[in-house]
Scaffold this motif. Sequence first.
Motif, PDB file in Angstrom:
ATOM      1  N   UNK A  11     -24.835 -26.352  24.663  1.00  0.00           N
ATOM      2  CA  UNK A  11     -24.040 -27.450  24.098  1.00  0.00           C
ATOM      3  C   UNK A  11     -24.823 -28.185  23.025  1.00  0.00           C
ATOM      4  N   UNK A  12     -26.110 -28.453  23.279  1.00  0.00           N
ATOM      5  CA  UNK A  12     -26.940 -29.118  22.264  1.00  0.00           C
ATOM      6  C   UNK A  12     -26.984 -28.315  20.973  1.00  0.00           C
ATOM      7  N   UNK A  13     -27.178 -27.005  21.094  1.00  0.00           N
ATOM      8  CA  UNK A  13     -27.269 -26.157  19.901  1.00  0.00           C
ATOM      9  C   UNK A  13     -25.973 -26.204  19.113  1.00  0.00           C
ATOM     10  N   UNK A  14     -24.847 -26.008  19.795  1.00  0.00           N
ATOM     11  CA  UNK A  14     -23.577 -25.935  19.067  1.00  0.00           C
ATOM     12  C   UNK A  14     -23.100 -27.304  18.580  1.00  0.00           C
ATOM     13  N   UNK A  15     -23.419 -28.368  19.304  1.00  0.00           N
ATOM     14  CA  UNK A  15     -23.079 -29.707  18.809  1.00  0.00           C
ATOM     15  C   UNK A  15     -23.950 -30.068  17.609  1.00  0.00           C
ATOM     16  N   UNK A  16     -25.202 -29.615  17.611  1.00  0.00           N
ATOM     17  CA  UNK A  16     -26.070 -29.832  16.453  1.00  0.00           C
ATOM     18  C   UNK A  16     -25.531 -29.072  15.241  1.00  0.00           C
ATOM     19  N   UNK A  17     -25.166 -27.808  15.453  1.00  0.00           N
ATOM     20  CA  UNK A  17     -24.584 -27.027  14.352  1.00  0.00           C
ATOM     21  C   UNK A  17     -23.291 -27.673  13.847  1.00  0.00           C
ATOM     22  N   UNK A  18     -22.468 -28.156  14.778  1.00  0.00           N
ATOM     23  CA  UNK A  18     -21.236 -28.827  14.389  1.00  0.00           C
ATOM     24  C   UNK A  18     -21.533 -30.085  13.581  1.00  0.00           C
ATOM     25  N   UNK A  19     -22.528 -30.835  14.008  1.00  0.00           N
ATOM     26  CA  UNK A  19     -22.913 -32.037  13.273  1.00  0.00           C
ATOM     27  C   UNK A  19     -23.409 -31.721  11.872  1.00  0.00           C
TER      28      UNK A  19
END
Length: 145
Positions: free
Chosen positions: A70-78
Motif C-alpha cells: 500500500x505504501x508503494x502504490x500510494x507513493x506512486x499515486x501521489x
Amino acid sequence: MTSPNFGWLFWALLSAGFAALTAIFAKVGVDAINSNFATFLRTLVILAMIAGIVGATGQAQPLGSISPRSYIFLTLSGLATGASWLCYFRALQLGEAARVAPIDKLSTVLVAIFGVAFLGERLTGPNWLGIVLIAAGATLVALRF
C-alpha cells in the motif's frame, strides 16, 4: 462521525462537479502566479483539509498497520497526482479552461485501457463505444474549428 452510505455514482458525480470547479477556480488563480507555486499552495490547502477531516472523523490509522505494498502504490499515486497537477496548472495557465479540461479528462480513456490491461477489468462493447465517444468528444471540444 460516519459518512452517509451513498453509492459510487453519487460520489463520482460529486467528484466531477468539484473537478469542474477546480478548473474554473484554478484558471483564475494562476492568472498572475507561477503555475508550480500555485500547485504548491493548492496542495497545502488540500493537505490541511484532509488532515482536518481525518482528525475530526477519527479515521487515522497507525502507520505500522499499512502494508508495504500500500505504501508503494500510494507513493506512486501521489507522485502521479503531483505530476498531473503540475501539468494541469501549466496547461490552464497557457490555455482556455474549456479546452484544457476535456483533454485532461482523456484520463478516463486511459483508466479504462489501463484497468483492462493491468487490473483484469472487463468492458463490454457498449462500454468501449462510450470510451471512444469520450475520446472523440474531448478532442472535438479541445480543437478550434
